[in-house]
Design a protein around this motif. Structure first.
Motif, short mmCIF file in Angstrom:
data_model
loop_
_atom_site.label_atom_id
_atom_site.label_comp_id
_atom_site.label_asym_id
_atom_site.label_seq_id
_atom_site.Cartn_x
_atom_site.Cartn_y
_atom_site.Cartn_z
N LEU A 1 0.82 -1.21 0.00
CA LEU A 1 0.00 0.00 0.00
C LEU A 1 0.85 1.26 0.00
O LEU A 1 0.46 2.28 -0.58
CB LEU A 1 -0.94 0.00 1.21
N SER A 2 2.02 1.23 0.64
CA SER A 2 2.90 2.39 0.62
C SER A 2 3.35 2.70 -0.81
O SER A 2 3.34 3.85 -1.25
CB SER A 2 4.11 2.15 1.52
N LEU A 3 3.77 1.66 -1.51
CA LEU A 3 4.21 1.84 -2.90
C LEU A 3 3.04 2.32 -3.76
O LEU A 3 3.20 3.21 -4.61
CB LEU A 3 4.78 0.53 -3.44
N TRP A 4 1.85 1.75 -3.56
CA TRP A 4 0.68 2.15 -4.34
C TRP A 4 0.31 3.61 -4.07
O TRP A 4 0.04 4.37 -5.01
CB TRP A 4 -0.51 1.24 -4.02
N ALA A 5 0.29 4.00 -2.81
CA ALA A 5 -0.07 5.37 -2.46
C ALA A 5 0.92 6.36 -3.06
O ALA A 5 0.53 7.46 -3.50
CB ALA A 5 -0.12 5.53 -0.94
N GLU B 1 11.68 -2.83 5.07
CA GLU B 1 13.11 -3.08 4.88
C GLU B 1 13.41 -4.54 5.18
O GLU B 1 12.73 -5.17 6.00
CB GLU B 1 13.92 -2.15 5.79
N PHE B 2 14.41 -5.07 4.48
CA PHE B 2 14.85 -6.44 4.70
C PHE B 2 15.37 -6.59 6.13
O PHE B 2 15.86 -5.62 6.72
CB PHE B 2 15.93 -6.79 3.68
N ALA C 1 12.91 -5.51 -4.38
CA ALA C 1 12.73 -4.34 -5.23
C ALA C 1 11.86 -3.30 -4.53
O ALA C 1 12.11 -2.09 -4.63
CB ALA C 1 12.11 -4.75 -6.56
N GLY C 2 10.84 -3.76 -3.82
CA GLY C 2 10.00 -2.83 -3.06
C GLY C 2 10.78 -2.15 -1.95
O GLY C 2 10.64 -0.94 -1.72
N HIS C 3 11.60 -2.92 -1.25
CA HIS C 3 12.44 -2.33 -0.19
C HIS C 3 13.38 -1.26 -0.75
O HIS C 3 13.59 -0.21 -0.12
CB HIS C 3 13.25 -3.43 0.49
N ALA C 4 13.95 -1.54 -1.91
CA ALA C 4 14.87 -0.57 -2.53
C ALA C 4 14.15 0.73 -2.85
O ALA C 4 14.72 1.83 -2.71
CB ALA C 4 15.48 -1.17 -3.78
N LYS C 5 12.90 0.65 -3.29
CA LYS C 5 12.14 1.85 -3.61
C LYS C 5 11.86 2.67 -2.36
O LYS C 5 11.93 3.91 -2.37
CB LYS C 5 10.84 1.48 -4.33
N LEU D 1 8.89 7.52 3.88
CA LEU D 1 7.62 7.36 3.16
C LEU D 1 7.06 8.68 2.65
O LEU D 1 6.41 8.74 1.61
CB LEU D 1 6.58 6.69 4.06
N GLY D 2 7.27 9.75 3.40
CA GLY D 2 6.73 11.05 3.04
C GLY D 2 7.07 12.08 4.09
O GLY D 2 7.78 11.78 5.06
N PRO D 3 6.54 13.29 3.96
CA PRO D 3 6.93 14.37 4.87
C PRO D 3 6.22 14.36 6.21
O PRO D 3 6.68 15.03 7.15
CB PRO D 3 6.54 15.63 4.08
N THR D 4 5.10 13.63 6.34
CA THR D 4 4.33 13.65 7.58
C THR D 4 4.12 12.23 8.06
O THR D 4 3.18 11.54 7.66
CB THR D 4 2.97 14.34 7.38
#
Length: 344
Positions: free
Chosen positions: A154-158, A176-177, A248-252, A300-303
């Motif tokens: 969901l983090s990647l999707w958002a 993270e791994f 790959a998701g962790h790297a992003k 993940l983001g600023p907040t």
């Protein structure tokens, strides 16, 4: 898309099968579970009194929640759904393709080779919720709620769909791994193995201690019924193609995401290594290194709010009584603050 039918959870829960595009194993579906708010009123925790919905608007009457489970998992948490519906929200939980209610004979449980594959599952769920495939075709606010691998998904999707969600809440997200410093070193080998033998399974290393810990702390006053065919004592087999997708998701995440809306991350206060059974495993996260997850969450983001809960398990809402109640209290506090600030 099928009609809503009674769900295996019984009570107020219903489910709907979402037809997806076929893959190399044949027909694929996802399953959306729904629980709607009732007209019975709700308990206003801050003021310690009962609210009648006919005389006072509930705080989340304009909110939809979409929950996504973790690895080797499915949705079964009635109390979590009722936390939201008691406050007026419509609650939806998605059993992703090849998990739980969506697993079909002949399929490799949980197997995908790219986490963006789940875009189709999420978009189908949003359509069934009446929000359109991008989630924005509605006047209602959208809260994404993910656990473990579902939190990563969901983090990647958002991040890829700015403006779709109004808040993101993550329960021990796998950002993270487990050995963060090793991930860049093993990624090339994982990619090669995924190309050559994507369905090769890694040796089983789960001794079932996480499941035992949940059973040890089970509360008869807050019962949870788990289908072990859908959530086995030991995790499902880990295949090379799936593992490469996770890395790959962790790297992003490590490179930084761009979730502009408020994010709340709930974590145990500490981790424990499940090499042998001990009572210590009933009050810690035995799946993730929570300190590394807390650091990754800030990308993940600023907040981003990080809530560390003493004594919590990997799924903070399945912890022993004291930690579980603390997790719900922290969630309630954050949601009330978000809901009030978002309407100003």
């Amino acid at each position: 898309m099928s009609e809503w039918i009674p769900d295996v959870l019984g009570d107020e829960f219903a489910q709907r099968t979402l037809e997806l595009a076929d893959d190399h194993e044949g027909p694929v579906v996802a399953t959306l579970v729904r629980a709607l708010p009732t007209e019975s009123g709700w308990w206003d925790r801050p003021f310690g009194r009962f609210r009648n919905p006919l005389t006072r608007r509930r705080p989340l009457d304009d909110v939809d929640v979409l929950y996504v489970h973790g690895w080797s998992d499915y949705f079964f948490q009635k109390r979590l759904a009722r936390f939201w519906t008691a406050r007026g929200a419509r609650f939806f939980a998605l059993d992703l393709r090849k998990y739980g209610r969506s697993l079909r004979q002949g399929q490799t449980p949980g197997y995908i080779t790219d986490l963006s594959t789940y875009d189709e599952d999420i978009e189908a769920a949003l359509v069934a919720m009446g929000r359109g495939s991008e989630g924005t075709a509605s006047g209602r606010r959208l809260v994404l709620l993910g656990h473990s691998t579902g939190g990563l998904t969901l983090s990647l999707w958002a991040s890829r769909h700015p403006g779709a969600a109004d808040a993101v809440i993550l329960n021990s997200p796998w950002l993270e791994f487990q050995v963060a410093s090793v991930r860049p070193l093993i990624t090339p080998m994982a990619e090669l193995q995924a190309r050559l033998r994507p369905l090769e399974a890694a040796p089983q290393v789960d001794l079932g201690f996480y499941t035992r810990a949940q059973q040890e702390v089970a509360d008869p006053d807050d019962p949870v019924d788990v289908n072990l065919a859908w959530r086995p004592v030991q995790t499902m087999a880990v295949h090379a193609g799936w593992f490469r997708a996770i890395l790959a998701g962790h790297a992003k995440v490590a490179a930084g995401l761009s979730i502009a809306v408020p994010v709340c991350v709930l974590l145990s206060a500490r981790s424990a290594t499940p090499t042998r059974w001990s009572a210590d495993l009933t009050s810690a996260d035995t799946v993730l290194v929570v300190d590394d997850i807390a650091k990754a969450a800030l990308k993940l983001g600023p907040t981003v709010t990080v809530e560390r809960i003493d004594g919590a398990l990997h799924d903070v809402f399945l912890s022993r009584h004291e930690a579980r109640e603390e997790a719900y209290a922290r969630l309630d506090r954050w949601v009330r603050g978000w809901a009030a600030a978002d309407q100003t």
